[in-house]
Design an enzyme around this catalytic site. Structure first.
Site, mmCIF file in Angstrom:
data_model
loop_
_atom_site.group_PDB
_atom_site.id
_atom_site.type_symbol
_atom_site.label_atom_id
_atom_site.label_comp_id
_atom_site.label_asym_id
_atom_site.label_seq_id
_atom_site.Cartn_x
_atom_site.Cartn_y
_atom_site.Cartn_z
ATOM 1 N N HIS A 1 7.005 4.112 12.458
ATOM 2 C CA HIS A 1 6.915 4.217 11.010
ATOM 3 C C HIS A 1 8.089 5.087 10.669
ATOM 4 O O HIS A 1 7.668 6.562 10.786
ATOM 5 C CB HIS A 1 5.535 4.634 10.527
ATOM 6 N N CYS B 1 9.229 9.382 -1.101
ATOM 7 C CA CYS B 1 8.612 10.620 -0.344
ATOM 8 C C CYS B 1 8.383 11.746 -1.044
ATOM 9 O O CYS B 1 9.444 12.330 -1.552
ATOM 10 C CB CYS B 1 9.530 11.037 0.976
ATOM 11 N N HIS C 1 10.958 6.610 7.657
ATOM 12 C CA HIS C 1 11.374 6.860 6.366
ATOM 13 C C HIS C 1 12.983 7.004 6.518
ATOM 14 O O HIS C 1 13.603 7.565 7.589
ATOM 15 C CB HIS C 1 10.860 8.071 5.647
ATOM 16 N N ARG D 1 0.777 -1.193 -0.025
ATOM 17 C CA ARG D 1 -0.007 -0.127 -0.051
ATOM 18 C C ARG D 1 0.943 1.331 -0.064
ATOM 19 O O ARG D 1 1.060 2.016 -0.926
ATOM 20 C CB ARG D 1 -1.070 0.041 1.431
ATOM 21 N N ASP D 2 1.390 1.393 1.097
ATOM 22 C CA ASP D 2 2.226 2.611 1.216
ATOM 23 C C ASP D 2 3.438 2.720 0.151
ATOM 24 O O ASP D 2 3.972 3.854 -0.268
ATOM 25 C CB ASP D 2 2.755 2.858 2.557
#
Length: 313
Positions: A206, A239, A208, A14-15
């Site tokens: 979560h 991102c 990055h 998904r992400d």
């Protein structure tokens, strides 16, 4: 004391994929989910029920869920920003839904065109309906460690949104470093505030890896006892607020760290690398995860050596 076991929530389907420019077919998405669960992943964020106008990569959400070969013990979650999306998700028999808010007013206005308070008001009926249907609700707080519009984000701002999420009945809280600027001290401060409102087993990180700090931030969380982390196979995704950024921390990288610490996950690294190799070939690039890249290079070298030996026989 570090936790003895960690749960990895795989957000690549998904992400990760929603930020990939290359088109991915329904069958390829389903194959990725199957490979991930075959590797031992028990929490998979499969898709999102949002308008295909805004996220065309997720337009086949219901078809993907219908085609997935469900495995006992695996929880399949989806992103649902509104009641319309939730009803479609419930019809698709999801196990968990995710709502997301922002830690700053600037990001909330730019991302979903409303204030933080208004976003919580929108989520309240979604949470109520989901819980009424017996579906768990996970909340994610974006830009909790830094905002592309505001800059630095305080622990007070994070705690405000954590408290709001709790007030509407969100079961689980995820602290998200959306642009990857967090460092261990900032992470600890945010997590400690969240722990005032959520127990350890309902709190997650979560991260990055924009500035290469994701694994350091995972380690900082482990030292607090946090034992649930989102990660993306092959480091899928990018991102949109940081050009050239690698995006989500690679699941293989987090797993390699956890294996080295002797922390159980139930995930097979070699099978996970197989999944990373598969989806990387689909999107047409090498894995962004360093562990995945290293192990694939090691495999290639071993194969080349074996071929050379066979040629001399």
């Amino acid at each position: 004391m570090l936790p003895s076991r960690v749960t990895l929530v795989e957000v690549g389907p998904r992400d990760g994929l929603q930020n990939e420019k290359a088109a991915v077919t329904t069958a390829q998405k389903v194959e990725l989910v199957h490979r991930l669960q075959d590797a031992g992943i028990t929490e998979i964020e499969v898709t999102s029920f949002v308008s295909p106008k805004w996220v065309p990569q997720m337009a086949d959400n219901a078809d993907v869920l219908a085609a997935v070969r469900r495995r006992p013990g695996v929880r399949y979650s989806v992103l649902t920003p509104n009641l319309k999306g939730l009803e479609a998700a419930l019809a698709a028999r999801v196990d968990e839904v995710v709502v997301f808010g922002a830690a700053t007013e600037a990001f909330s206005q730019r991302n979903i065109n409303c204030s933080i308070a208004e976003s919580i008001e929108r989520f309240a009926p979604v949470v109520e309906r989901a819980k009424g249907a017996g579906v768990k609700v996970r909340g994610a707080i974006s830009v909790a460690l830094g905002c592309p519009y505001q800059g630095a984000v305080s622990a007070d701002e994070v705690e405000r949104v954590v408290r709001l999420m709790k007030s509407i009945g969100v079961d689980h809280c995820g602290i998200a470093d959306t642009i990857g600027v967090g460092t261990p001290n900032k992470v600890r401060a945010a997590m400690e505030r969240a722990l005032r409102h959520y127990p350890l087993n309902e709190l997650s990180g979560h991260f990055h890896d924009t500035y290469g700090q994701a694994l350091a931030n995972v380690m900082a969380c482990l030292e607090l006892g946090v034992h649930v982390f989102d990660a993306s196979v092959a480091g899928l995704g990018g991102c949109p607020y940081a050009k050239g950024a690698t995006g989500n921390v690679g699941t293989e990288d987090v797993l390699f760290l956890l294996d080295g610490l002797g922390i159980e996950t139930g995930v097979d690294l070699e099978k996970l690398v197989d999944a990373a190799e598969y989806i990387s070939s689909v999107v047409g690039r090498k894995p962004a995860s360093r562990t995945g890249s290293a192990l694939l290079a090691k495999r290639a070298a071993a194969l080349e050596k074996a071929s050379a030996v066979a040629a001399t026989v």
